[in-house]
Scaffold this motif. Structure first.
Motif, PDB file in Angstrom:
ATOM      1  N   THR A  75       0.813  -1.211  -0.133  1.00 38.27           N
ATOM      2  CA  THR A  75       0.012  -0.042   0.057  1.00 38.27           C
ATOM      3  C   THR A  75       0.911   1.230   0.073  1.00 38.27           C
ATOM      4  O   THR A  75       0.501   2.368  -0.754  1.00 38.27           O
ATOM      5  N   ILE A  77       3.465   1.666  -1.402  1.00 44.26           N
ATOM      6  CA  ILE A  77       4.031   1.885  -2.732  1.00 44.26           C
ATOM      7  C   ILE A  77       3.104   2.792  -3.669  1.00 44.26           C
ATOM      8  O   ILE A  77       3.292   3.681  -4.336  1.00 44.26           O
ATOM      9  N   VAL A  78       1.789   2.271  -3.506  1.00 48.72           N
ATOM     10  CA  VAL A  78       0.569   2.852  -4.283  1.00 48.72           C
ATOM     11  C   VAL A  78       0.273   4.450  -3.607  1.00 48.72           C
ATOM     12  O   VAL A  78       0.319   5.111  -4.487  1.00 48.72           O
ATOM     13  N   ILE A  79       0.572   4.418  -2.355  1.00 52.84           N
ATOM     14  CA  ILE A  79       0.396   6.010  -1.891  1.00 52.84           C
ATOM     15  C   ILE A  79       1.315   6.769  -2.096  1.00 52.84           C
ATOM     16  O   ILE A  79       1.152   7.984  -2.489  1.00 52.84           O
ATOM     17  N   PHE A  81       2.688   6.976  -4.776  1.00 51.31           N
ATOM     18  CA  PHE A  81       2.417   7.415  -6.225  1.00 51.31           C
ATOM     19  C   PHE A  81       1.472   8.485  -6.065  1.00 51.31           C
ATOM     20  O   PHE A  81       1.540   9.750  -6.715  1.00 51.31           O
ATOM     21  N   GLY A  82       0.608   8.426  -5.301  1.00 54.98           N
ATOM     22  CA  GLY A  82      -0.510   9.436  -5.004  1.00 54.98           C
ATOM     23  C   GLY A  82       0.215  10.669  -4.612  1.00 54.98           C
ATOM     24  O   GLY A  82       0.118  11.816  -4.903  1.00 54.98           O
ATOM     25  N   THR A  84       3.586  11.414  -4.722  1.00 54.55           N
ATOM     26  CA  THR A  84       4.430  12.081  -5.920  1.00 54.55           C
ATOM     27  C   THR A  84       3.671  13.009  -6.939  1.00 54.55           C
ATOM     28  O   THR A  84       3.885  14.155  -7.020  1.00 54.55           O
TER      29      THR A  84
END
Lengths: 122, 959
Positions: A75, A77-79, A81-82, A84
């Protein structure tokens, strides 16, 4: 192997920090991305390193790596992205709005704030 | 009516005036009046219980662990103040209806007024002192809004700020005092505290607590040396002055002193501080009031003076003093509110409040004249009016009070204060109403309509009734006094009478009135003398003090907080590293418990690539495209590392995120300069290298340390591994943790992701709606643009591959529960597929085929995940408990149906929506706000700067 991972974390951190301390938005964003890798790998490594034992349950296997840090990092990693994307957007908006991609307040802006506080105090 | 309703009514009612604003001024004030009236009637329903001497309680546990409970109490004192607040509030609302002009936003005014009313009622009904503090601060805030209601007036804003600073500071110190008090007693409930007089007064912390609480009371009730804010608060509309600064807020400090009287009073410290502060305030306020020319300023200082009088009475610590104080609170509220409203009437009609420009209004405004005369004479202490009675009691009490060992001091000062008090009352009548009619009033004065004079007239009726028949008020005042006294003292036997015989108080009264008349006779020379006397101006001192504090704050903060983000980051990094180093040195470090695993050539190769890419990135970061490519290598190596160390899910996630991140950064780089110029000095770079190496070594050390040691405790992962299949129905433990064990976490995270995407969307909208739009339209690309906007090969390939990608995504999604995969990864894969369509076929082509907006997709995802969680409630299980079963539909193999898959669907949708919304927002910027897109692929870009003749030159360079 531990040395490799730990040194990779260290080098990613150092590179990330150096870029974070640059003066323009783009290198800072890159630095943050590097730091994100470092932190994610670090968190992942908190489950210790296991080679060839993914946490997929099989009838004939009894050794598995620690699944919990993996779930947390997934999670993360996905967060990240948000995060960034938001930071890039803010940097981009600032650049488009003022034609200036400095991270720090520039001297003339500083004077403005000083004046405002002086007025507010009087 | 329950006490809760009485307190809650004004707060909830505060929502109404704003809503009724459009319905007209009468509707707006009417609804406010109704709300107050309901609370007032609710209060009266409790009257029989209070009259019977009982205490009404209402209690709800709020935070019992902190001793903070929502406890309300209604005794005589609380009832008395609540009656004043709500009763005078009703009159003020009626008055304000006619006072406010059409330009004033009435809804806003009444909203603030009701908020204030609720906070005041809350103070006087609180049984818990922490709750009382909350309401106390609320009165400061709402009075700030009320004083500054006329935002266009600088005096209003300054007055509001000053009031907030002074009362807010007092409130802060009172919090300290109350906390000490609570610690001493071991309870924050007033009913308990009031029983603990001996315990509190014997405690060594009694004096600090007393001083802190008194600071709060003195600032609120404008006692010397904090009296200066009250006159400046007079910039408020007159209804506010009449309400806050005569009847209610300034009495809050008095109320608290009365409330705490049983436990705090009676000690030498209390006596010295409270009595002397009250005496000084009383005399000072009266003297200044006499020489003020502004009607409201005169009344303001007179209020200061009378508050001092009440404070002084409470300070004496005798039961008779307390009774006189209660009686005077009542009388002062009646005549002073009437006077304030009358001042407002004069201001309203004559368009000035300057006494020097008035005079002779007697025949022009007969009704107002009668009201003011009666109220002012009462204030001066003339018999047959209520002010006389309580002033007599005050003088009687003063005659028996010895301060600093001088028996003459208190009576002399009390007489002096009364003398000036009488003088300014006479001046008020004489210089405003008597004398010849003038012809230079700013406006032709006449009596206002009944809506404005009725409220003060009603109060004056009370003034006269109590003054003529004091026995009517006596039982009530004694009831209130009894609840002030508590068990600390016995209620005095004295009766309220106009004639007590030839007692000292009578002579003192006569001296004061005669002296007041003489003072008016010599007013002109006295005024000259006063104007010639140098005296400190409180506002200047206050401003200088505020300026000094602000300068100190600036001197402290500006060098530290100078807007240099990079410096904060460096300082933060160094601080964390140093703290970690300290912890490392002072803690215990055990020996390694894990064996070092051998390095394999593959791992070394991967490590070398990662290190090379990172170092290269740092060295060549000025070339932004290059560093983007290098960071791609870093990401790739990290993904491979995840594969290597048994984390297939992570590898897939990292890999797909990498793709979308690079696309995102490319889109951003489209606008940003391609190169980072050299700006920092060598010294600075050396410093940064130092910081970076320090941080790197620290994280290396920490990681290496614990990679070689086992966890201190058994990790919870054992449980996860053991129960993933049995309890969660899946063999991919990582996925089961995400959608089941820690489903609530995941739920929060997809919401965060959705919010981030919406934020990006909102920022884009703002940018495109502002000046940036023009800038974007005028922008010339700094790179040569491709001749072929939509290359045919790419268009064909992406369209053909789209179903395949969707299939892969579907497959990854379905198998996620048992094999590496799941909603997150499937979402990212599908996003990449969609992004490819944008890249190949163009924004317009893709948008035109988009059925559902991405916001909706995010919302649907969060909703599905949430509803899945809620679904478990119907099975009587906690939120997000998953269920699964195995079904077999011939000819298929047996397969699993799990609610976790539904949850994962929510995750999937949220991820797709969030990623796509972010990227779409960026590409909308890239379309430079408005570009007519062609529907046809393989077209020639018309915006191209310099179309190449051979058609090949730039094709390969396009972004």
């Amino acid at each position: 192997m531990e040395l490799l991972v730990a040194s990779a974390i260290g080098i990613l951190t150092a590179g990330g920090l150096y870029l974070m301390l640059r003066l323009r938005t783009f290198p800072v964003i890159m630095g943050m991305s590097l730091l994100t890798y470092a932190v994610n790998v670090f968190l992942f490594a908190s489950g210790r390193l296991t080679v060839g034992a993914p946490p997929i349950l099989r009838d004939d296997v009894s050794v598995y790596t620690d699944p919990l840090p993996q779930a947390l990092v997934l999670t993360a990693i996905v967060i990240s992205f948000g995060m960034t994307a938001v930071v890039v957007m803010i940097g981009l908006g600032a650049y488009l709005g003022s034609d200036d991609d400095h991270v720090d307040d520039q001297p003339e802006t500083l004077d403005d704030t000083a004046d405002i506080t002086a007025e507010g105090g009087s | 009516m329950s006490l809760f309703f009485i307190v809650a009514l004004p707060f909830f009612g505060a929502l109404l005036p704003g809503l009724m604003n459009a319905a007209g001024r009468s509707a707006c004030s009417g609804v406010t009046f109704t709300v107050s009236l309901a609370a007032f009637v609710g209060l009266l329903t409790n009257l029989p219980t209070v009259l019977a001497g009982e205490v009404v309680m209402a209690r709800v546990d709020w935070m019992p662990a902190l001793g903070l409970n929502f406890t309300l109490m209604l005794d005589g004192l609380g009832f008395f103040f609540a009656l004043l607040i709500l009763g005078i509030g009703l009159l003020i609302i009626a008055y304000a209806r006619h006072y406010l002009s059409r330009d004033d936003n009435m809804g806003e005014f009444f909203t603030y007024l009701l908020l204030f009313q609720g906070a005041m009622v809350g103070i006087v009904l609180s049984d818990n002192i922490l709750l009382l503090l909350v309401f106390w601060e609320l009165t400061s805030l709402s009075s700030f809004l009320l004083i500054g209601y006329w935002k266009h007036l600088p005096e209003g804003r300054q007055g509001a700020r000053m009031a907030l600073v002074v009362t807010g500071t007092g409130g802060l110190s009172m919090i300290g005092g109350m906390l000490i008090l609570g610690q001493i007693v071991g309870s924050y409930d007033l009913s308990v505290i009031l029983q603990s007089r001996d315990l509190i007064q014997a405690d060594p912390l009694y004096v600090p607590a007393l001083i802190l609480i008194l600071l709060g009371c003195f600032t609120k009730s404008a006692q010397f040396p904090f009296h200066f804010w009250l006159p400046h608060a007079m910039a408020a509309p007159t209804p506010v002055s009449a309400y806050l600064h005569s009847a209610t807020m300034v009495k809050a400090g008095i109320f608290l002193m009365a409330r705490m009287w049983p436990v705090l009073s009676g000690t030498p410290e209390w006596f010295m501080i409270v009595t002397s502060a009250g005496l000084v305030t009383m005399v000072l306020g009266a003297v200044i009031a006499l020489f003020k020319h502004d009607l409201k300023a005169l009344l303001a200082f007179s209020t200061v003076s009378h508050l001092g009088l009440i404070t002084m009475l409470l300070g004496t610590g005798t039961a008779f003093g307390a009774m006189a104080a209660v009686f005077h609170i009542l009388n002062h509220a009646t005549f002073k509110a009437a006077l304030f409203m009358s001042a407002g009437i004069i201001d309203h009609e004559a368009h000035t409040r300057d006494i020097r420009r008035l005079g002779g209004l007697r025949s022009l405004m007969p009704v107002t004249f009668v009201i003011v005369t009666l109220a002012a004479l009462s204030m001066a202490g003339i018999p047959l009016l209520n002010g006389f009675l309580s002033k007599e009691m005050m003088l009687e009490e003063a005659a028996h009070t010895t301060l600093f060992g001088a028996p003459w001091l208190v009576p002399a000062l009390a007489v002096l204060g009364s003398l000036f008090s009488a003088a300014y009352c006479f001046r008020l009548i004489g210089h405003v109403f008597l004398g010849p009619v003038r012809d230079d009033y700013p406006a032709k004065p006449h009596d206002p309509n009944a809506g404005m004079w009725l409220p003060p007239a009603l109060l004056v009726v009370l003034v006269v009734v109590i003054g003529v028949a004091p026995f009517l008020a006596e039982p009530f005042v004694k009831l209130v006094t009894a609840s002030v006294l508590g068990d600390a003292a016995v209620l005095p036997k004295a009766h309220f009478k106009i004639w007590h015989g030839l007692v000292p108080a009578l002579f003192m009264s006569i001296i004061a009135v005669v002296g007041g008349l003489l003072m008016i006779a010599v007013f002109k020379p006295a005024l000259h003398l006063w104007d010639a006397t140098p005296r400190p101006e409180a506002k200047d001192i206050f401003d200088a003090l505020v300026e000094a504090v602000a300068r100190l704050a600036r001197a402290l903060i500006l060098p530290l907080h100078n807007g240099a983000f990079t410096r904060y980051a460096a300082i933060g990094t160094v601080a964390i590293v140093v703290a970690g180093f300290h912890a490392w040195n002072t803690g215990t470090v055990g020996a390694p418990t894990r064996a070092v695993q051998p390095m394999t050539p593959v791992a070394i190769a991967g490590w070398a690539m990662l290190v090379a890419a990172t170092v290269g990135m740092v060295l060549m970061h000025r070339n932004r495209f290059l560093s983007l490519m290098l960071i791609g290598i870093v990401g790739l190596m990290v993904s491979i590392g995840f594969v290597f160390f048994s984390a297939p899910d992570l590898a897939m996630t990292q890999f797909t995120v990498e793709v979308v991140t690079i696309i995102l950064l490319l889109l951003a780089l489209n606008f940003l300069p391609n190169h980072t110029p050299v700006e920092s000095t060598v010294l600075r770079r050396v410093r940064d290298v130092g910081v970076a190496i320090g941080g790197g070594l620290a994280s290396f050390g920490l990681a290496y340390y614990y990679l070689l040691r086992d966890a201190v405790d058994t990790p919870i992962s054992e449980f996860h591994l053991a129960n993933a299949y049995k309890g969660g129905g899946g063999t991919n433990v990582v996925n089961v943790i995400l959608v089941d064990f820690r489903g609530f976490d995941t739920y929060g995270e997809i919401i965060v992701l959705g919010i981030a995407a919406l934020l990006i969307y909102a920022l884009t909208e703002t940018l495109l709606g502002g000046p940036v739009r023009a800038r974007l339209l005028n922008r010339k690309p700094d790179q040569p643009r491709a001749g072929v906007v939509h290359p045919m090969m790419m268009v064909v390939l992406t369209r053909v591959i789209m179903p395949v990608i969707l299939l892969v995504g579907f497959y990854i999604f379905l198998r996620g529960h048992n094999e590496p995969g799941g909603g997150f990864i499937a979402g990212l894969i599908v996003s990449i597929g969609v992004v490819m369509q944008y890249m190949a076929s163009g924004f317009a082509w893709t948008s035109a085929r988009l059925r559902y907006p991405y916001h909706g997709v995010i919302g649907a995802g969060v909703l599905i995940a949430g509803l899945t969680g809620i679904g478990s409630w119907f099975a009587g299980k906690p939120f997000l408990t998953s269920a699964f079963t195995y079904v077999r539909i011939p000819p298929f193999d047996k397969f699993e149906l799990a609610t976790a898959a539904l949850f994962d669907l929510g995750v999937f949708l949220a991820v797709v929506g969030a990623v796509m919304l972010s990227l779409e927002s960026f590409s909308r910027l890239a379309r430079r706000a408005h570009v007519p897109d062609s529907d046809y692929p393989m077209d020639i870009d018309p915006s191209r700067d310099d179309p190449p003749t051979d058609g090949t030159k730039f094709v390969t360079e396009g972004g």
